[in-house]
Design an enzyme around this catalytic site. Structure first.
Site, mmCIF file in Angstrom:
data_model
loop_
_atom_site.group_PDB
_atom_site.id
_atom_site.type_symbol
_atom_site.label_atom_id
_atom_site.label_comp_id
_atom_site.label_asym_id
_atom_site.label_seq_id
_atom_site.Cartn_x
_atom_site.Cartn_y
_atom_site.Cartn_z
ATOM 1 N N THR A 5 -1.016 7.514 -1.019
ATOM 2 C CA THR A 5 -2.173 7.433 -1.546
ATOM 3 C C THR A 5 -3.037 6.566 -1.053
ATOM 4 O O THR A 5 -4.369 6.249 -1.374
ATOM 5 C CB THR A 5 -1.894 7.256 -3.139
ATOM 6 O OG1 THR A 5 -1.411 6.065 -3.184
ATOM 7 C CG2 THR A 5 -1.066 8.304 -3.993
ATOM 8 N N ARG A 56 0.906 -1.320 -0.065
ATOM 9 C CA ARG A 56 -0.075 -0.047 0.104
ATOM 10 C C ARG A 56 0.914 1.247 -0.137
ATOM 11 O O ARG A 56 1.764 1.317 0.880
ATOM 12 C CB ARG A 56 -0.815 -0.188 1.116
ATOM 13 C CG ARG A 56 -1.956 1.084 1.313
ATOM 14 C CD ARG A 56 -2.965 0.755 2.597
ATOM 15 N NE ARG A 56 -3.507 -0.354 2.520
ATOM 16 C CZ ARG A 56 -4.783 -0.622 1.788
ATOM 17 N NH1 ARG A 56 -5.293 0.568 1.241
ATOM 18 N NH2 ARG A 56 -5.312 -1.739 1.703
ATOM 19 N N ASP A 95 0.121 -10.479 11.263
ATOM 20 C CA ASP A 95 0.732 -10.725 12.602
ATOM 21 C C ASP A 95 0.674 -11.713 13.458
ATOM 22 O O ASP A 95 1.220 -12.251 14.134
ATOM 23 C CB ASP A 95 0.433 -9.038 13.416
ATOM 24 C CG ASP A 95 1.023 -8.094 12.679
ATOM 25 O OD1 ASP A 95 2.293 -8.374 11.712
ATOM 26 O OD2 ASP A 95 0.893 -6.783 13.115
ATOM 27 N N ASP A 141 -4.832 -8.219 13.337
ATOM 28 C CA ASP A 141 -4.128 -8.062 12.007
ATOM 29 C C ASP A 141 -3.766 -9.637 11.736
ATOM 30 O O ASP A 141 -2.984 -10.230 12.638
ATOM 31 C CB ASP A 141 -2.830 -7.268 12.290
ATOM 32 C CG ASP A 141 -2.072 -7.146 10.819
ATOM 33 O OD1 ASP A 141 -1.690 -8.305 10.435
ATOM 34 O OD2 ASP A 141 -1.886 -6.065 10.315
HETATM 35 N N1 URA Z 1 -6.437 -6.856 7.606
HETATM 36 C C1 URA Z 1 -6.220 -7.429 8.797
HETATM 37 O O1 URA Z 1 -5.206 -8.173 8.955
HETATM 38 N N2 URA Z 1 -7.304 -7.241 9.964
HETATM 39 C C2 URA Z 1 -8.432 -6.409 9.744
HETATM 40 O O2 URA Z 1 -9.083 -6.180 10.561
HETATM 41 C C3 URA Z 1 -8.102 -5.731 8.445
HETATM 42 C C4 URA Z 1 -7.511 -5.974 7.408
#
Ligand code: URA
Length: 209
Positions: free
Chosen positions: A108, A104, A203, A200
């Site tokens: 932007t 990303r 992670d 996430d």
């Molecule tokens: N990506 C993730 O890992 N978790 C989210 O809640 C949104 C995007």
């Protein structure tokens, strides 16, 4: 419009609760994502075509069914999509695996391709694009753009948790793509995370922060 299906089998719901729990560590998270992906693959493969084949049982000749038609390729969106590959391969072991990496742009917020490596016969395969979280839909749309640009047309998108916002974006950009999720959550928060969600996914799968 493609199919939108929440695969809410009781086993999947139970396992999803385990990975949503913030006290589940990397080992459990990884194992249970694997199990959910396998269970989802069972449901998603329900409409694979079969053909008749003559075999000989120990008793007699017999006409039976075998899988026919398009072969499958699994396309994880890096990095979190990797967590769903092994579970699907347990049920579809001959599937090929392609990878799509996106980043990303910090300014932007637009996603860009940085890595695309695909089986050379993607145009004749049923593609399963996998990413645990369908949040804004930006990565899913871009990954599918990358596949279509290279000739793919038979695409299903598979995630664990979807936000309504992401489903809408993906359906509008790619109305031909069927979407399968284990849960449809409430919404995105102001940081683009799905709530209640599971945090996430990358992670939690890889033990990073
Ligand atoms: N990506 C993730 O890992 N978790 C989210 O809640 C949104 C995007």
């Amino acid at each position: 419009m493609g199919k939108f299906q929440v695969i809410d089998h009781p086993l999947i719901q139970h396992k999803l609760t385990i990975i949503r729990d913030k006290n589940s560590g990397t080992k459990v998270f990884r194992e249970v994502v694997d199990e959910i992906a396998m269970l989802m693959a069972y449901e998603i493969s329900r409409d694979l075509p079969v053909e008749e084949v003559e075999i000989e049982t120990p008793m007699m000749k017999s006409v039976q069914k075998q899988l026919a038609g398009k072969k499958v390729a699994i396309i994880p969106i890096l990095r979190a999509g990797l967590g769903m590959v092994d579970g699907i391969l347990q049920l579809i072991p001959a599937a090929k695996v392609g990878h799509v990496g996106l980043y990303r742009d910090e300014e932007t917020l637009e996603p860009h391709e940085y890595f695309v490596k695909l089986p050379d016969d993607i145009t004749s395969r049923q593609l399963l694009v996998v990413d645990p979280m369908l949040a804004t839909g930006g990565s899913a749309v871009m990954a599918i753009d990358a596949l279509k640009k290279r000739g793919a047309s038979n695409i299903k998108f598979v995630c664990l948790v979807a936000a309504p916002e992401g489903v809408k974006v993906l359906q509008e950009a790619h109305p031909d793509v069927d979407i399968y999720t284990a849960a449809l959550d409430d919404r995105l928060n102001e940081n683009g995370y799905i709530v209640p969600g599971l945090g996430d996914a990358g992670d939690r799968l890889f033990g990073t922060k």
